[in-house]
Design a protein around this motif. Structure first.
Motif, PDB file in Angstrom:
ATOM      1  N   PRO A 264       0.810  -1.225   0.000  1.00 30.42           N
ATOM      2  CA  PRO A 264       0.000   0.000   0.000  1.00 30.42           C
ATOM      3  C   PRO A 264       0.839   1.269   0.000  1.00 30.42           C
ATOM      4  O   PRO A 264       0.297   2.378  -0.008  1.00 30.42           O
ATOM      5  N   VAL A 306      -4.510   2.392  -4.077  1.00 27.49           N
ATOM      6  CA  VAL A 306      -5.299   1.473  -3.228  1.00 27.49           C
ATOM      7  C   VAL A 306      -6.730   1.998  -3.090  1.00 27.49           C
ATOM      8  O   VAL A 306      -7.700   1.224  -3.182  1.00 27.49           O
ATOM      9  N   ARG A 309      -8.581   1.090  -6.094  1.00 29.04           N
ATOM     10  CA  ARG A 309      -8.907  -0.345  -6.071  1.00 29.04           C
ATOM     11  C   ARG A 309     -10.142  -0.580  -5.200  1.00 29.04           C
ATOM     12  O   ARG A 309     -11.018  -1.373  -5.545  1.00 29.04           O
ATOM     13  N   VAL A 392      -4.293  -3.431   5.142  1.00 27.51           N
ATOM     14  CA  VAL A 392      -3.157  -2.531   4.846  1.00 27.51           C
ATOM     15  C   VAL A 392      -1.890  -2.999   5.563  1.00 27.51           C
ATOM     16  O   VAL A 392      -0.782  -2.858   5.056  1.00 27.51           O
ATOM     17  N   THR A 413      -3.943  -5.810   0.396  1.00 29.39           N
ATOM     18  CA  THR A 413      -2.806  -5.139  -0.273  1.00 29.39           C
ATOM     19  C   THR A 413      -1.470  -5.792   0.089  1.00 29.39           C
ATOM     20  O   THR A 413      -0.425  -5.371  -0.384  1.00 29.39           O
ATOM     21  N   LEU A 430      -4.062  -6.365  -4.752  1.00 25.02           N
ATOM     22  CA  LEU A 430      -3.656  -5.001  -5.147  1.00 25.02           C
ATOM     23  C   LEU A 430      -4.101  -4.732  -6.594  1.00 25.02           C
ATOM     24  O   LEU A 430      -4.001  -5.612  -7.424  1.00 25.02           O
TER      25      LEU A 430
END
Ligand code: SAJ
Length: 430
Positions: A264, A306, A309, A392, A413, A430
């Motif tokens: 991340p 991120v 995403r 994360v 991630t 990711l």
């Protein structure tokens, strides 16, 4: 010189460690265990109180070992620089952050050197440990400390960067080779005698500038390779390929490859900061260190990637109506440190986009992010109430199977869920 060496050898040398952080306190403890009487000099009252009461605030130090050192009288904290009047050795372990313009800020080093100069007396060994740009020792410490004392005769100056990997249980001060360099051969000899009491293997290099550059290479190497795999991850997503599978397969190459993993973003105050010290020095010399800057850019772009995403995976649920739990705000697994943490940048951006954000981190009780104070959701709480859980930080304590079972959608991630059981249709990378 011989008197100083004798005091180092019989441990009667009085040591002051300037800076009671995650570098200074472990070093002070190790030196006290080697038999020195050590004073940690730091203006932070909270840290001094914690040291006095044997309450460790550094993950690698247990309360019991800190308490024992303090109880033995070999380790104490102090706020006043006059402790330097009695010091034979001063090791400077102060922070070297970036200023608002993301340029080196060696203000803490300057302050520590000012204190030493004000209390300087013949026979002192002064070692700088803080990670800094090449030239700091010779451009700052040498002229200041050499003003009234002859270097290599009645003041000894060295540079020796610390190598620590927060959360790493296999390597500590004693078994991690340590680079050292002296301004003169006598300075090197004094530094070698000091560190020889707490480090198994010393690596002497020819000058402090060399040693400063060694440290920056180590951390810039990491930043550049992390930046590379982060850029690769974005490409892999477009190709419908799992970037972690790519790295793991490349890592089967038995030579000429070292795996780094996308994530991340890059946190901590080493890898996120040190390469910019190198780039700054290069620019000062009229050179361009493109890799350091490019990696920094790639790594700092990851939090926004991120967030995109999350939006993609939420699909029909608009961000401004989504309830998202961020699992982990520490900058890396199994540490409580949130400095430069990408988790904070991600939460800030999610809040700005109107997302109803909560976070869960067993090691971080509260944070200031997105313009408000947030408290961690209790670690055992259910993952079910959220539209999406965003992993994360891959703390070891994360109950991976329960997360997969309870969460509606997951963006992982860190590839933290690789190998965990349960259906994976709702798990996205990711
Ligand atoms: N990270 C990735 N992918 C990777 C490796 C790390 O995204 O493959 C991220 C981490 O999640 C973290 C950041 O980069 O957010 C930095 O992690 P790190 O472990 O590289 O750096 P630090 O700051 O925890 O510790 C590093 C030391 N780490 C290692 O050698 C593994 C070392 O570089 C230095 O001795 C230390 O900083 C220091 O004090 O300079």
């Amino acid at each position: 010189m011989t008197e100083l060496i004798a005091k180092l050898e019989d441990r009667s040398a009085r040591v002051v460690v300037s800076g009671a952080g995650y570098i200074g306190l472990p070093l002070a403890l190790e030196l006290s265990r080697a038999g020195f009487t050590v004073t940690v000099l730091d203006p932070n009252r909270e840290k001094l109180d914690a040291i006095a009461s044997g309450k460790s605030y550094v993950e690698s130090i247990a309360d019991a070992e800190l308490g024992a050192a303090v109880g033995s009288g070999r380790l104490r904290g102090a706020a006043q620089p006059n402790v330097l009047d009695e010091a034979d050795v001063v090791v400077v372990c102060v922070p070297t952050p970036l200023d608002r313009a993301r340029r080196p800020d060696i203000g803490h080093i300057r302050g520590a050197v000012d204190d030493i100069v004000r209390h300087q007396h013949a026979g002192m060994l002064v070692v700088l440990e803080s990670t800094t740009y090449p030239g700091t020792t010779t451009e700052l410490l040498v002229p200041r400390l050499g003003e009234r004392f002859a270097i290599g005769e009645d003041v000894f100056i060295a540079y020796s960067p610390q190598r620590t990997d927060p959360g790493n249980r296999d390597f500590g001060i004693r078994n991690t080779p340590k680079v050292i360099a002296g301004v003169t051969p006598a300075c090197l000899s004094a530094a070698r005698t000091l560190y020889g009491t707490v480090v198994d293997r010393l690596v002497a290099v020819s000058s402090p500038t060399t040693a400063e550059l060694v440290k920056l290479l180590e951390n810039t190497f990491r930043s550049v390779n992390i930046g590379l795999v982060n850029e690769l991850a974005v490409l892999a997503r477009c190709l419908g390929v799992d970037p972690f599978e790519v790295v793991e397969a490349a890592a089967t190459k038995p030579f000429g490859f070292m795996p780094f993993y996308p994530g991340p973003g890059v946190g901590g105050h080493c890898i996120a900061v040190d390469p910019l010290y190198l780039a700054w020095k290069a620019a000062e010399l009229g050179l361009e260190m493109r890799f350091a800057g490019t990696a920094d850019h790639a790594n700092r772009a990851m939090p926004s990637y991120v967030v995109r995403r999350v939006g993609e995976v939420l699909g029909s649920v608009p961000l401004e109506r989504a309830k998202v739990l961020v699992y982990g705000v520490a900058y890396k697994r199994d540490v409580a440190d949130i400095r430069e943490s990408p988790g904070l940048a991600i939460i800030h951006e999610l809040v700005r986009k109107g997302v109803d954000v909560a976070y869960m981190d067993p090691l971080v009780d509260e944070i200031h992010a997105g313009g408000s104070e947030l408290r961690s959701v209790a670690p055992g709480s259910s993952f079910a109430p959220y539209d999406l859980v965003l992993v994360v930080t891959d703390h070891r304590t994360l109950d991976r199977e329960r997360l997969i079972r309870e969460a509606r959608l997951i963006v992982d991630t860190r590839n933290a869920l690789a190998g965990a059981g349960g259906s994976r249709a709702h798990v996205h990378g990711l």
